[in-house]
Design a protein around this motif. Structure first.
Motif, PDB file in Angstrom:
ATOM      1  N   LEU A  56      29.315 -30.558  13.436  1.00  0.00           N
ATOM      2  CA  LEU A  56      28.299 -31.240  14.031  1.00  0.00           C
ATOM      3  C   LEU A  56      27.473 -30.477  15.210  1.00  0.00           C
ATOM      4  CD1 LEU A  56      26.082 -33.777  13.943  1.00  0.00           C
ATOM      5  CD2 LEU A  56      27.809 -34.862  15.373  1.00  0.00           C
ATOM      6  N   ARG A  57      28.365 -29.790  15.916  1.00  0.00           N
ATOM      7  CA  ARG A  57      27.590 -29.018  16.942  1.00  0.00           C
ATOM      8  C   ARG A  57      26.780 -27.801  16.575  1.00  0.00           C
ATOM      9  NH1 ARG A  57      31.175 -29.557  22.216  1.00  0.00           N
ATOM     10  NH2 ARG A  57      30.186 -27.659  22.815  1.00  0.00           N
ATOM     11  N   GLN A  58      27.229 -27.238  15.273  1.00  0.00           N
ATOM     12  CA  GLN A  58      26.790 -26.123  14.816  1.00  0.00           C
ATOM     13  C   GLN A  58      25.280 -26.599  14.201  1.00  0.00           C
ATOM     14  OE1 GLN A  58      26.961 -23.070  14.659  1.00  0.00           O
ATOM     15  NE2 GLN A  58      29.122 -22.553  15.470  1.00  0.00           N
ATOM     16  N   GLN A  59      25.291 -27.875  13.562  1.00  0.00           N
ATOM     17  CA  GLN A  59      23.953 -28.316  13.088  1.00  0.00           C
ATOM     18  C   GLN A  59      23.136 -28.665  14.178  1.00  0.00           C
ATOM     19  OE1 GLN A  59      26.076 -31.552  10.820  1.00  0.00           O
ATOM     20  NE2 GLN A  59      24.563 -31.083   9.116  1.00  0.00           N
ATOM     21  N   ILE A  60      23.539 -29.236  15.324  1.00  0.00           N
ATOM     22  CA  ILE A  60      22.693 -29.549  16.535  1.00  0.00           C
ATOM     23  C   ILE A  60      22.168 -28.135  17.041  1.00  0.00           C
ATOM     24  CG2 ILE A  60      22.487 -30.511  18.889  1.00  0.00           C
ATOM     25  CD1 ILE A  60      24.526 -32.790  17.685  1.00  0.00           C
ATOM     26  N   ARG A  61      23.017 -27.243  17.127  1.00  0.00           N
ATOM     27  CA  ARG A  61      22.571 -25.804  17.473  1.00  0.00           C
ATOM     28  C   ARG A  61      21.431 -25.645  16.629  1.00  0.00           C
ATOM     29  NH1 ARG A  61      26.140 -20.475  19.157  1.00  0.00           N
ATOM     30  NH2 ARG A  61      24.539 -19.055  18.763  1.00  0.00           N
ATOM     31  N   ALA A  62      21.483 -25.617  15.303  1.00  0.00           N
ATOM     32  CA  ALA A  62      20.516 -25.144  14.541  1.00  0.00           C
ATOM     33  C   ALA A  62      18.882 -25.783  14.718  1.00  0.00           C
ATOM     34  CB  ALA A  62      20.642 -25.289  13.177  1.00  0.00           C
ATOM     35  N   ALA A  64      18.343 -26.777  17.846  1.00  0.00           N
ATOM     36  CA  ALA A  64      18.286 -26.703  18.975  1.00  0.00           C
ATOM     37  C   ALA A  64      17.911 -24.805  19.424  1.00  0.00           C
ATOM     38  CB  ALA A  64      19.141 -26.915  20.040  1.00  0.00           C
ATOM     39  N   TRP A  65      17.064 -24.550  18.319  1.00  0.00           N
ATOM     40  CA  TRP A  65      16.657 -23.069  18.274  1.00  0.00           C
ATOM     41  C   TRP A  65      17.798 -22.327  18.597  1.00  0.00           C
ATOM     42  CZ3 TRP A  65      13.052 -26.326  21.282  1.00  0.00           C
ATOM     43  CH2 TRP A  65      12.203 -26.893  20.630  1.00  0.00           C
ATOM     44  N   ASP A  66      19.032 -22.371  18.017  1.00  0.00           N
ATOM     45  CA  ASP A  66      19.941 -21.594  17.962  1.00  0.00           C
ATOM     46  C   ASP A  66      20.675 -21.167  19.472  1.00  0.00           C
ATOM     47  OD1 ASP A  66      22.294 -20.114  16.580  1.00  0.00           O
ATOM     48  OD2 ASP A  66      21.052 -18.219  17.027  1.00  0.00           O
ATOM     49  N   ALA A  68      22.883 -20.921  22.436  1.00  0.00           N
ATOM     50  CA  ALA A  68      24.477 -21.082  22.550  1.00  0.00           C
ATOM     51  C   ALA A  68      25.176 -21.816  23.073  1.00  0.00           C
ATOM     52  CB  ALA A  68      24.736 -19.662  22.728  1.00  0.00           C
ATOM     53  N   GLN A  69      24.567 -22.610  24.136  1.00  0.00           N
ATOM     54  CA  GLN A  69      25.289 -23.481  25.068  1.00  0.00           C
ATOM     55  C   GLN A  69      25.551 -24.579  24.277  1.00  0.00           C
ATOM     56  OE1 GLN A  69      22.339 -22.410  25.517  1.00  0.00           O
ATOM     57  NE2 GLN A  69      20.915 -23.764  26.565  1.00  0.00           N
ATOM     58  N   VAL A  70      24.997 -25.196  23.071  1.00  0.00           N
ATOM     59  CA  VAL A  70      25.017 -26.226  22.543  1.00  0.00           C
ATOM     60  C   VAL A  70      26.598 -26.276  21.719  1.00  0.00           C
ATOM     61  CG1 VAL A  70      24.115 -27.289  20.407  1.00  0.00           C
ATOM     62  CG2 VAL A  70      22.601 -26.662  21.855  1.00  0.00           C
ATOM     63  N   THR A  71      26.919 -24.981  21.400  1.00  0.00           N
ATOM     64  CA  THR A  71      28.377 -25.016  20.619  1.00  0.00           C
ATOM     65  C   THR A  71      29.479 -24.401  21.689  1.00  0.00           C
ATOM     66  OG1 THR A  71      27.690 -22.786  19.779  1.00  0.00           O
ATOM     67  CG2 THR A  71      27.632 -24.453  18.413  1.00  0.00           C
ATOM     68  N   ASP A  72      29.017 -23.492  22.767  1.00  0.00           N
ATOM     69  CA  ASP A  72      29.678 -22.693  23.468  1.00  0.00           C
ATOM     70  C   ASP A  72      30.250 -23.473  24.674  1.00  0.00           C
ATOM     71  OD1 ASP A  72      29.469 -20.881  21.784  1.00  0.00           O
ATOM     72  OD2 ASP A  72      28.537 -19.523  22.989  1.00  0.00           O
ATOM     73  N   ALA A  73      29.529 -24.535  25.277  1.00  0.00           N
ATOM     74  CA  ALA A  73      30.068 -25.097  26.339  1.00  0.00           C
ATOM     75  C   ALA A  73      31.239 -26.282  25.891  1.00  0.00           C
ATOM     76  CB  ALA A  73      28.953 -26.374  26.975  1.00  0.00           C
TER      77      ALA A  73
END
Length: 202
Positions: A56-62, A64-66, A68-73
């Protein structure tokens, strides 16, 4: 860390250690601090969607214009608010008060919000902003870095988190261990431009 130091050192950090996990006790402390934040009429209309599912974090990152903090935090919190909290058994927000106070407050809440959709939305966004700042300052005081975000497709993220129709998303707050210092401050407006005595000039 005291409050003034947390305010001074809080910055939007974009690079995080993806392998670091915030201890559950610290995350609980951060979220519980936000739950102590102010809301009009004590509506407690914020809702905190703590996104832990990597897919889900990967989908949200997509959406959010990719960024990185969306998935890496370590933690991604979608700060939302219930627009209709005012009419959902409002006496419960005053459950520890005497019955006459519960009845009085429920009536005042109804009178203030009913038929005032813009007020409902404005209050929701104010609640989200206050909660987000509390999340960030608490996280910073515990030694973490944060990033508030509104750079994403709100509708797409709403679908991904199954946002109810009577809720809105205010913003994201990413929290984790930063791997790079924040960019230097861009500059502050002059104090006299932003702090006014009594009223605006004619």
């Amino acid at each position: 860390m005291d409050v003034l130091k947390a305010v001074a050192t809080r910055r939007a950090v974009k690079q995080y250690d993806p392998d670091f996990q915030i201890p559950e006790a610290d995350l609980a402390q951060i979220l519980d601090a936000a739950r102590m934040g102010p809301t009009a009429f004590n509506l407690q209309n914020w809702r905190f969607v703590v996104v832990t599912d990597p897919a889900l974090r990967q989908q949200i990152r997509a959406a959010a214009w990719d960024q990185a903090q969306v998935t890496d935090a370590s933690v991604l919190i979608v700060v939302c608010a219930d627009l209709a909290a005012w009419k959902k058994s409002p006496a419960r927000y005053w459950q520890d008060a005497p019955q006459d106070v519960q009845t009085l407050m429920a009536g005042m809440i109804d009178q203030y919000y009913r038929g005032r959709e813009q007020v409902q939305r404005d209050e929701a966004m104010r609640s989200c902003g206050l909660a987000a700042q509390t999340l960030m300052l608490t996280a910073v005081s515990l030694g973490y870095q944060t990033c508030p975000m509104d750079g994403f497709d709100f509708d797409a993220v709403g679908k991904l988190i199954n946002l109810p129709e009577d809720h809105v998303i205010g913003l994201f707050v990413a929290i984790g261990k930063g791997t790079a210092p924040p960019q230097p401050r861009g500059g502050s407006l002059p104090r006299q431009e932003v702090i006014l005595a009594d009223r605006f000039a004619d």
